[in-house]
Design a protein around this motif. Structure first.
Motif, short mmCIF file in Angstrom:
data_model
loop_
_atom_site.label_atom_id
_atom_site.label_comp_id
_atom_site.label_asym_id
_atom_site.label_seq_id
_atom_site.Cartn_x
_atom_site.Cartn_y
_atom_site.Cartn_z
N ILE A 1 0.84 -1.20 0.00
CA ILE A 1 0.00 0.00 0.00
C ILE A 1 0.88 1.25 0.00
O ILE A 1 0.57 2.25 -0.64
N GLY A 2 2.01 1.18 0.70
CA GLY A 2 2.96 2.30 0.67
C GLY A 2 3.46 2.56 -0.74
O GLY A 2 3.60 3.71 -1.16
N GLN A 3 3.72 1.49 -1.49
CA GLN A 3 4.18 1.64 -2.87
C GLN A 3 3.07 2.24 -3.75
O GLN A 3 3.35 3.08 -4.61
N VAL A 4 1.83 1.80 -3.51
CA VAL A 4 0.71 2.34 -4.28
C VAL A 4 0.57 3.84 -4.03
O VAL A 4 0.45 4.63 -4.97
N ILE A 5 0.60 4.23 -2.75
CA ILE A 5 0.43 5.65 -2.41
C ILE A 5 1.58 6.48 -2.96
O ILE A 5 1.38 7.58 -3.48
N GLN A 6 2.79 5.94 -2.89
CA GLN A 6 3.94 6.66 -3.45
C GLN A 6 3.77 6.86 -4.96
O GLN A 6 4.03 7.95 -5.48
N TYR A 7 3.31 5.82 -5.64
CA TYR A 7 3.09 5.93 -7.09
C TYR A 7 2.01 6.97 -7.39
O TYR A 7 2.14 7.78 -8.30
N MET A 8 0.95 6.97 -6.58
CA MET A 8 -0.13 7.95 -6.76
C MET A 8 0.40 9.37 -6.59
O MET A 8 0.10 10.27 -7.38
N GLU A 9 1.17 9.58 -5.52
CA GLU A 9 1.70 10.92 -5.24
C GLU A 9 2.64 11.40 -6.34
O GLU A 9 2.65 12.60 -6.67
N GLU A 10 3.42 10.49 -6.90
CA GLU A 10 4.37 10.88 -7.95
C GLU A 10 3.70 11.13 -9.29
O GLU A 10 4.31 11.74 -10.18
N HIS A 11 2.46 10.65 -9.45
CA HIS A 11 1.77 10.79 -10.74
C HIS A 11 0.43 11.51 -10.59
O HIS A 11 -0.47 11.29 -11.40
N LEU A 12 0.33 12.41 -9.59
CA LEU A 12 -0.93 13.13 -9.38
C LEU A 12 -1.33 13.97 -10.58
O LEU A 12 -2.50 14.23 -10.81
N HIS A 13 -0.33 14.41 -11.35
CA HIS A 13 -0.61 15.27 -12.50
C HIS A 13 -1.19 14.48 -13.68
O HIS A 13 -1.63 15.06 -14.66
N LEU A 14 -1.17 13.16 -13.58
CA LEU A 14 -1.69 12.31 -14.64
C LEU A 14 -2.98 11.62 -14.18
O LEU A 14 -3.24 11.51 -12.99
#
Length: 388
Positions: A288-301
């Motif tokens: 879940i930490g990896q999912v949230i990190q991926y979400m945060e890094e790609h919020l502009h998409l």
């Protein structure tokens, strides 16, 4: 100024109300005058109206029918009915619509002015409460930041003297009250004694305090408890979670008794280490930490759950299920919350244009971004920027 719409098929009555009522002195502006309900509805569909003054008897659409349709569009609309007939059935219906008055013709200007003054006083009070509520939220976040980081990024208390007084009141009411017994009861999980201790701690707080002041006192108490357990029990700073989520939870309670009950349950859950979000073992925390990190890094998409699942080599259904289990929110709910929080932060920088903020958090269609932001924070991005 608050906006007034007047609907009356009697031209002389309509002109009389416009001419003889001191609208500007009352802080009001007549945004429209119409002769029938259909024209009135056109105004409601295109403009904001705070107060409707309408004749009960109009051809085509009665004043009562107009009021019901208008309330459907604007639930906070204030109603005043005028009529040449003292008909009990109409008076009863006016009461059911929570009208402020049923004024008989020929009209007494003083009677209508008195009612309008009552409405403007209520609107002014609501506006003031909304300002206090926003100022409280800002002051709360700054207080939390000061507590957790030891750094104040803005002197919110200086900008809002009333909030400064709230802070002073909070300190005066609960600063010197010892927390030993409360914390002992929390560690023992004694719900009855926790409620009693809460009552004692907040005994000096009056029920008629302004809501935002009551909220600030509760927030200040949470900060004090966090200080206490970190100093006396060597718990980590932040053992009592303090964030916008907690601020919103506090704001959702409007009475002292309701806040005490929420506060007791909230703290008892935190002191039960098996339930504390910081210590509870979570089976899928790393994923879940990896999912949230991926979400945060790609919020502009516009990143979908399927894309994240593909990136981490999971099936979308499985990843969605464990994400909801671990966070308590669906993927879409969580990413919207992240986007809105990032947008709120970006809007505090006046150099970044609103459409650029929308683009940076993954919204290409401005009206949708504005609607989503208003659903989250109760105001549009532009309104938030003005207040922030």
């Amino acid at each position: 100024m608050y906006q007034v719409l007047i609907a009356d098929d009697e031209i002389l009555d309509l002109e009389g109300m416009c001419q003889f009522i001191p609208w500007t002195d009352l802080g009001l502006e007549v945004t429209g005058t119409v002769n029938n309900g259909f024209e009135a509805m056109e105004v409601f569909e295109n403009r904001h109206v705070d107060i409707l003054v309408t004749d009960v008897h109009m051809p085509g659409m009665s004043g009562m029918e107009l009021a019901r349709k208008a309330l459907h569009l604007h639930p906070d609309l204030k109603l005043i009915f005028v009529s040449g007939y003292q008909d009990f059935a109409y008076v009863k219906e006016a009461l059911s619509l929570q009208a402020y008055s049923y004024v008989l013709k020929p009209m007494d200007d003083h009677e209508l002015i008195t009612v309008l003054q009552k409405i403007t006083n209520e609107l002014n009070e609501k506006h003031l409460c909304d300002e206090f509520d926003f100022a409280f939220s800002q002051a709360a976040i700054k207080s939390i930041e000061y507590h957790l980081i030891g750094k104040r990024s803005a002197h919110i208390n200086e900008q809002h003297p009333d909030i400064y007084r709230m802070t002073a009141d909070a300190k005066a009411l609960i600063l010197d009250k010892p927390l030993d017994r409360l914390v002992s009861c929390l560690l023992a999980g004694d719900r009855v004694m926790v409620l009693q201790e809460m009552e004692d701690l907040l005994s000096a707080v009056r029920n008629d305090n302004r809501k935002s002041q009551l909220h600030f006192i509760v927030l200040y108490l949470l900060i004090r408890i966090d200080n206490y357990v970190s100093t006396h029990l060597n718990y980590p700073v932040g053992f009592i979670p303090l964030s916008e989520m907690e601020v919103e939870q506090i704001k959702s309670h409007h009475s002292k008794s309701g806040l005490i009950c929420w506060l007791a349950e909230h703290l008892l859950n935190l002191f039960d280490m098996d339930n504390h979000p910081r210590f509870k073992q979570k089976k899928h925390a790393k994923v879940i930490g990896q999912v949230i990190q991926y979400m945060e890094e790609h919020l502009h998409l516009n990143v979908t759950l399927r894309e994240v699942a593909d990136e981490l080599s999971f099936s979308p259904n499985y990843l969605g299920a464990i994400f909801k289990e671990e966070t308590g929110k669906s993927y879409n709910e969580y990413i919207i919350a992240l986007r809105m929080e990032k947008a709120r932060t970006l809007l505090q920088d006046p150099k970044i244009k609103v459409y650029e903020v929308a683009d940076r958090v993954g919204y290409r269609y401005m009206p949708y971004f504005s609607r989503q932001f208003k659903e989250t924070y109760g105001m549009t991005p532009i309104e938030y920027r003005r207040k922030a």
